[in-house]
Design a protein around this motif. Structure first.
Motif, PDB file in Angstrom:
ATOM      1  N   HIS A 201     -16.478  68.495 -72.402  1.00 60.60           N
ATOM      2  CA  HIS A 201     -16.765  67.646 -73.561  1.00 60.60           C
ATOM      3  C   HIS A 201     -16.961  68.540 -74.769  1.00 60.60           C
ATOM      4  O   HIS A 201     -17.428  69.664 -74.648  1.00 60.60           O
ATOM      5  CB  HIS A 201     -18.000  66.785 -73.300  1.00 60.60           C
ATOM      6  CG  HIS A 201     -18.120  65.639 -74.243  1.00 60.60           C
ATOM      7  ND1 HIS A 201     -18.706  65.763 -75.483  1.00 60.60           N
ATOM      8  CD2 HIS A 201     -17.703  64.356 -74.139  1.00 60.60           C
ATOM      9  CE1 HIS A 201     -18.665  64.585 -76.091  1.00 60.60           C
ATOM     10  NE2 HIS A 201     -18.054  63.727 -75.298  1.00 60.60           N
ATOM     11  N   ARG A 202     -16.629  68.031 -75.950  1.00 54.16           N
ATOM     12  CA  ARG A 202     -16.711  68.851 -77.159  1.00 54.16           C
ATOM     13  C   ARG A 202     -18.129  69.073 -77.656  1.00 54.16           C
ATOM     14  O   ARG A 202     -18.451  70.151 -78.153  1.00 54.16           O
ATOM     15  CB  ARG A 202     -15.906  68.197 -78.284  1.00 54.16           C
ATOM     16  CG  ARG A 202     -14.439  68.343 -78.146  1.00 54.16           C
ATOM     17  CD  ARG A 202     -13.714  67.807 -79.387  1.00 54.16           C
ATOM     18  NE  ARG A 202     -12.400  67.359 -79.001  1.00 54.16           N
ATOM     19  CZ  ARG A 202     -12.097  66.121 -78.677  1.00 54.16           C
ATOM     20  NH1 ARG A 202     -13.010  65.189 -78.736  1.00 54.16           N
ATOM     21  NH2 ARG A 202     -10.883  65.814 -78.302  1.00 54.16           N
ATOM     22  N   THR A 203     -18.986  68.074 -77.563  1.00 51.54           N
ATOM     23  CA  THR A 203     -20.278  68.153 -78.254  1.00 51.54           C
ATOM     24  C   THR A 203     -21.505  68.200 -77.341  1.00 51.54           C
ATOM     25  O   THR A 203     -22.534  68.720 -77.756  1.00 51.54           O
ATOM     26  CB  THR A 203     -20.441  66.973 -79.226  1.00 51.54           C
ATOM     27  OG1 THR A 203     -20.315  65.758 -78.491  1.00 51.54           O
ATOM     28  CG2 THR A 203     -19.404  67.038 -80.322  1.00 51.54           C
TER      29      THR A 203
ATOM     30  N   ARG B 230      -7.282  65.510 -79.503  1.00 56.89           N
ATOM     31  CA  ARG B 230      -8.316  64.758 -80.242  1.00 56.89           C
ATOM     32  C   ARG B 230      -8.360  63.285 -79.864  1.00 56.89           C
ATOM     33  O   ARG B 230      -9.313  62.584 -80.178  1.00 56.89           O
ATOM     34  CB  ARG B 230      -8.068  64.873 -81.753  1.00 56.89           C
ATOM     35  CG  ARG B 230      -8.380  66.234 -82.294  1.00 56.89           C
ATOM     36  CD  ARG B 230      -9.856  66.411 -82.345  1.00 56.89           C
ATOM     37  NE  ARG B 230     -10.211  67.762 -82.738  1.00 56.89           N
ATOM     38  CZ  ARG B 230     -11.416  68.248 -82.657  1.00 56.89           C
ATOM     39  NH1 ARG B 230     -12.390  67.505 -82.197  1.00 56.89           N
ATOM     40  NH2 ARG B 230     -11.671  69.475 -83.014  1.00 56.89           N
TER      41      ARG B 230
ATOM     42  N   ARG C  63      -8.568  69.372 -75.404  1.00 57.11           N
ATOM     43  CA  ARG C  63      -7.878  69.892 -76.582  1.00 57.11           C
ATOM     44  C   ARG C  63      -7.304  68.777 -77.444  1.00 57.11           C
ATOM     45  O   ARG C  63      -7.267  68.888 -78.653  1.00 57.11           O
ATOM     46  CB  ARG C  63      -6.757  70.848 -76.157  1.00 57.11           C
ATOM     47  CG  ARG C  63      -7.254  72.018 -75.337  1.00 57.11           C
ATOM     48  CD  ARG C  63      -8.028  72.989 -76.198  1.00 57.11           C
ATOM     49  NE  ARG C  63      -8.495  74.117 -75.384  1.00 57.11           N
ATOM     50  CZ  ARG C  63      -9.725  74.544 -75.389  1.00 57.11           C
ATOM     51  NH1 ARG C  63     -10.628  73.950 -76.127  1.00 57.11           N
ATOM     52  NH2 ARG C  63     -10.081  75.566 -74.650  1.00 57.11           N
TER      53      ARG C  63
ATOM     54  N   ARG D  91     -15.768  73.273 -72.465  1.00 58.98           N
ATOM     55  CA  ARG D  91     -15.445  72.641 -73.738  1.00 58.98           C
ATOM     56  C   ARG D  91     -14.043  72.057 -73.659  1.00 58.98           C
ATOM     57  O   ARG D  91     -13.160  72.601 -73.018  1.00 58.98           O
ATOM     58  CB  ARG D  91     -15.514  73.644 -74.888  1.00 58.98           C
ATOM     59  CG  ARG D  91     -16.913  74.075 -75.193  1.00 58.98           C
ATOM     60  CD  ARG D  91     -17.675  72.954 -75.856  1.00 58.98           C
ATOM     61  NE  ARG D  91     -19.078  73.292 -75.966  1.00 58.98           N
ATOM     62  CZ  ARG D  91     -20.060  72.517 -75.542  1.00 58.98           C
ATOM     63  NH1 ARG D  91     -19.800  71.376 -74.967  1.00 58.98           N
ATOM     64  NH2 ARG D  91     -21.307  72.875 -75.678  1.00 58.98           N
ATOM     65  N   GLY D  92     -13.838  70.970 -74.330  1.00 55.75           N
ATOM     66  CA  GLY D  92     -12.531  70.318 -74.339  1.00 55.75           C
ATOM     67  C   GLY D  92     -12.752  68.840 -74.514  1.00 55.75           C
ATOM     68  O   GLY D  92     -13.869  68.417 -74.770  1.00 55.75           O
TER      69      GLY D  92
END
Length: 98
Positions: free
Chosen positions: A4-6, A36, A34, A31-32
């Motif tokens: 997850h990004r956040t 959006r 990629r 993280r990811g």
């Protein structure tokens, strides 16, 4: 496992497939994604449990759940009521090791 990004690493998330309402709890370890257009990447095993491994992509609902060391919700689960004494209701241990 999930990406997850956040969300911080080590955060536990409940991922629910909106098509069949199956859910699984995953831990953020990367993280990811990629792309959006996507919110989360889950492991292959989590995709199997959610029944979207063949499709590859599904609409999901994501919610944070408390982890094993997250004690923020402990008071909600076992509230302390100072004016209500319930210790006398607890059963006695039938045996003791010495």
């Amino acid at each position: 496992m999930a990406a997850h990004r956040t969300y911080p690493f080590g955060t536990f998330l409940r991922v629910t497939n909106l098509k069949n309402r199956k859910s699984v709890i995953v831990c953020v370890t990367d993280r990811g994604p990629r792309s959006r257009k996507r919110l989360i990447d889950v492991s292959e095993r989590a995709a199997e449990l959610l029944d979207f491994k063949q499709q590859g992509v599904a609409r999901v609902w994501i919610e944070e759940v408390p982890g094993p060391l997250d004690l923020r919700y402990l008071d909600l689960i076992y509230p302390h009521i100072p004016y209500l004494d319930i210790d006398y209701l607890r059963p006695e241990i039938p045996y003791r090791f010495q």
